[in-house]
Enzyme design. Structure first.
Site, PDB file in Angstrom:
ATOM      1  N   SER A  19       0.861  -1.177   0.000  1.00 55.50           N
ATOM      2  CA  SER A  19       0.000   0.000   0.000  1.00 55.50           C
ATOM      3  C   SER A  19       0.898   1.227   0.000  1.00 55.50           C
ATOM      4  O   SER A  19       1.952   1.235   0.646  1.00 55.50           O
ATOM      5  CB  SER A  19      -0.900   0.005   1.243  1.00 55.50           C
ATOM      6  OG  SER A  19      -1.561   1.238   1.389  1.00 55.50           O
ATOM      7  N   GLN A  20       0.494   2.254  -0.733  1.00 57.60           N
ATOM      8  CA  GLN A  20       1.329   3.447  -0.866  1.00 57.60           C
ATOM      9  C   GLN A  20       1.674   4.051   0.485  1.00 57.60           C
ATOM     10  O   GLN A  20       2.799   4.486   0.708  1.00 57.60           O
ATOM     11  CB  GLN A  20       0.608   4.478  -1.737  1.00 57.60           C
ATOM     12  CG  GLN A  20       1.383   5.760  -1.973  1.00 57.60           C
ATOM     13  CD  GLN A  20       0.741   6.642  -3.019  1.00 57.60           C
ATOM     14  OE1 GLN A  20       0.446   6.194  -4.113  1.00 57.60           O
ATOM     15  NE2 GLN A  20       0.500   7.899  -2.690  1.00 57.60           N
ATOM     16  N   GLY A  21       0.709   4.060   1.405  1.00 60.83           N
ATOM     17  CA  GLY A  21       0.938   4.641   2.717  1.00 60.83           C
ATOM     18  C   GLY A  21       1.884   3.835   3.591  1.00 60.83           C
ATOM     19  O   GLY A  21       2.336   4.328   4.627  1.00 60.83           O
ATOM     20  N   HIS A  22       2.173   2.600   3.197  1.00 60.85           N
ATOM     21  CA  HIS A  22       3.135   1.765   3.920  1.00 60.85           C
ATOM     22  C   HIS A  22       4.482   1.755   3.214  1.00 60.85           C
ATOM     23  O   HIS A  22       5.538   1.759   3.862  1.00 60.85           O
ATOM     24  CB  HIS A  22       2.605   0.332   4.025  1.00 60.85           C
ATOM     25  CG  HIS A  22       1.397   0.204   4.893  1.00 60.85           C
ATOM     26  ND1 HIS A  22       1.396  -0.496   6.082  1.00 60.85           N
ATOM     27  CD2 HIS A  22       0.136   0.688   4.759  1.00 60.85           C
ATOM     28  CE1 HIS A  22       0.186  -0.431   6.633  1.00 60.85           C
ATOM     29  NE2 HIS A  22      -0.588   0.282   5.840  1.00 60.85           N
ATOM     30  N   ILE A  23       4.445   1.739   1.886  1.00 61.98           N
ATOM     31  CA  ILE A  23       5.682   1.668   1.108  1.00 61.98           C
ATOM     32  C   ILE A  23       6.503   2.948   1.244  1.00 61.98           C
ATOM     33  O   ILE A  23       7.724   2.906   1.440  1.00 61.98           O
ATOM     34  CB  ILE A  23       5.368   1.375  -0.367  1.00 61.98           C
ATOM     35  CG1 ILE A  23       4.844  -0.051  -0.519  1.00 61.98           C
ATOM     36  CG2 ILE A  23       6.605   1.580  -1.243  1.00 61.98           C
ATOM     37  CD1 ILE A  23       4.332  -0.388  -1.908  1.00 61.98           C
TER      38      ILE A  23
END
Length: 388
Positions: A19-23
């Protein structure tokens, strides 16, 4: 550690949920580790490959086309962004599977297949001295243990949420229950919290399935992680960070945000945009007066509580926020809050506090700042562990 040249051989694997918010926080932490002379590889699932590589192509980022032998009789192309290698592993599902609408099954499958497939790609890469994972892929700690590699957890939410979850899942304090759903909660380092101030995972009305169970298992097994790193900075959350220091310390290494927010050159940002931005929105924003627009992100599954909104507003009383009966701040109260934040004496006071915190964030990540020192201490510790 000895000479600087020896650090070049230290290799760190960061494992991120797709997920973008994790990566992006993982990539930005990885960038700071490379600035310390380390080699970094980010691993995430195949479902993110297409969007990430499309972003790299659009940005005309050169790729490292090193070919590494896979466990299977195939080859794997290793790409890189700003010196950080990218590696992809299967989550056990086909690429066209609807993960969003079958989230519980997806998380179960990821937990079952992820460790095996991550281990397989680790065989194709140089030996790692440390693995850093995040809360949605806590099983990476077991992979690290199987390979005799120390493991760290990057907590990507505020340290305040970490402290609340730690005390809730380890039954250290009383929280709302079905018989008393409106009880207030008093925790060290925090103001008195009411039901609407708490994250939904700790409420008896919690609507989510697999995530609370995953968090429960993780917070009761934090001994699997030698270090807990936080996407925050000490000056922002002093009291709550100190409050867990004798329980299970969290060391802030952030904020892991775009460089432009820290007064740095935005062209150096390593963040990935997995979704195309809406051009008309940017056109509209560029037409507005400076400091006249507030951006609020509500996440994918996390809804901001009134206490978090209160913190954003830098001290607006929680009584300002009306609830719609479902524990969600209603639109009228948000509008009222925004008006108070953007105009008049209160708005000016908030702006001054925000600018002060902005400078504190810049100081924290600068060389010798609190977050920079925590990163260096972390690096020195895991290098020492790997050498023993």
């Amino acid at each position: 550690m000895g000479a600087e040249g020896e650090k070049q051989e230290v290799h760190v694997l960061v494992v991120a949920f797709s997920s973008q918010g994790h990566i992006n926080p993982m990539l930005r932490l990885g960038k700071r580790l490379t600035s310390k002379g380390l080699r970094v590889t980010l691993a995430t699932t195949e479902i993110a490959r297409t969007r990430i590589l499309s972003h790299l192509a659009e940005k005309s980022t050169t790729t490292d086309t090193t070919i590494a032998a896979d466990a299977a009789p195939t080859t794997t192309t290793i790409y890189s962004v700003s010196g950080i290698r990218l590696a992809f592993y299967s989550d056990g599902l086909s690429l066209d599977y609807d993960r969003k609408n079958n989230l519980d099954y997806y998380m179960e499958t990821l937990q079952k297949c992820g460790p095996i497939n991550l281990s397989n790609i680790m065989q194709t890469l140089p030996k790692f001295s440390c693995i850093i994972t995040n809360p949605f892929v806590p099983w990476a700690a077991d992979v690290a243990a199987n390979h005799n590699i120390p493991c760290a957890l990057l907590w990507i939410q505020p340290c305040t949420i970490y402290a609340i979850y730690y005390r809730f899942y380890n039954s250290l304090n009383s929280f709302p229950i079905k018989e008393n759903p409106e009880m207030s909660v008093e925790l060290p380092g925090l103001p008195l919290l009411h039901t609407q101030d708490l994250p939904s995972f700790v409420l008896p009305s919690n609507p989510f399935g697999s995530f609370p169970k995953m968090f429960s298992n993780m917070f009761q097994s934090l001994n699997k992680f030698k270090w807990i790193l936080g996407n925050s900075f000490y000056e922002l959350e002093k009291a709550v960070i100190d409050s867990v220091d004798e329980l299970h310390p969290i060391k802030p290494v952030g904020p892991l945000v775009p460089p432009s927010l820290l007064g740095q050159d935005p062209s150096f940002d390593i963040g990935i945009e997995m979704w195309k931005s809406e051009g008309t929105c940017m056109e509209w924003l560029n037409q507005q007066n400076p400091d006249s627009v507030i951006y609020i992100s509500f996440g994918s599954i996390t809804v901001l509580s009134s206490k978090q909104m209160e913190n954003i507003a830098m001290g607006i009383k929680s009584s300002k926020f009306g609830m719609d009966g479902e524990g969600v701040v209603n639109s009228e109260e948000i509008e009222s809050c925004i008006k108070e934040m953007t105009s008049g004496p209160r708005g000016e006071e908030i702006k001054k506090k925000a600018l002060k915190l902005k400078q504190a964030a810049r100081d924290a990540v600068a060389e010798g700042g609190t977050s920079d020192r925590n990163i260096q201490a972390f690096v020195d510790e895991f290098i020492a562990v790997s050498c023993n």
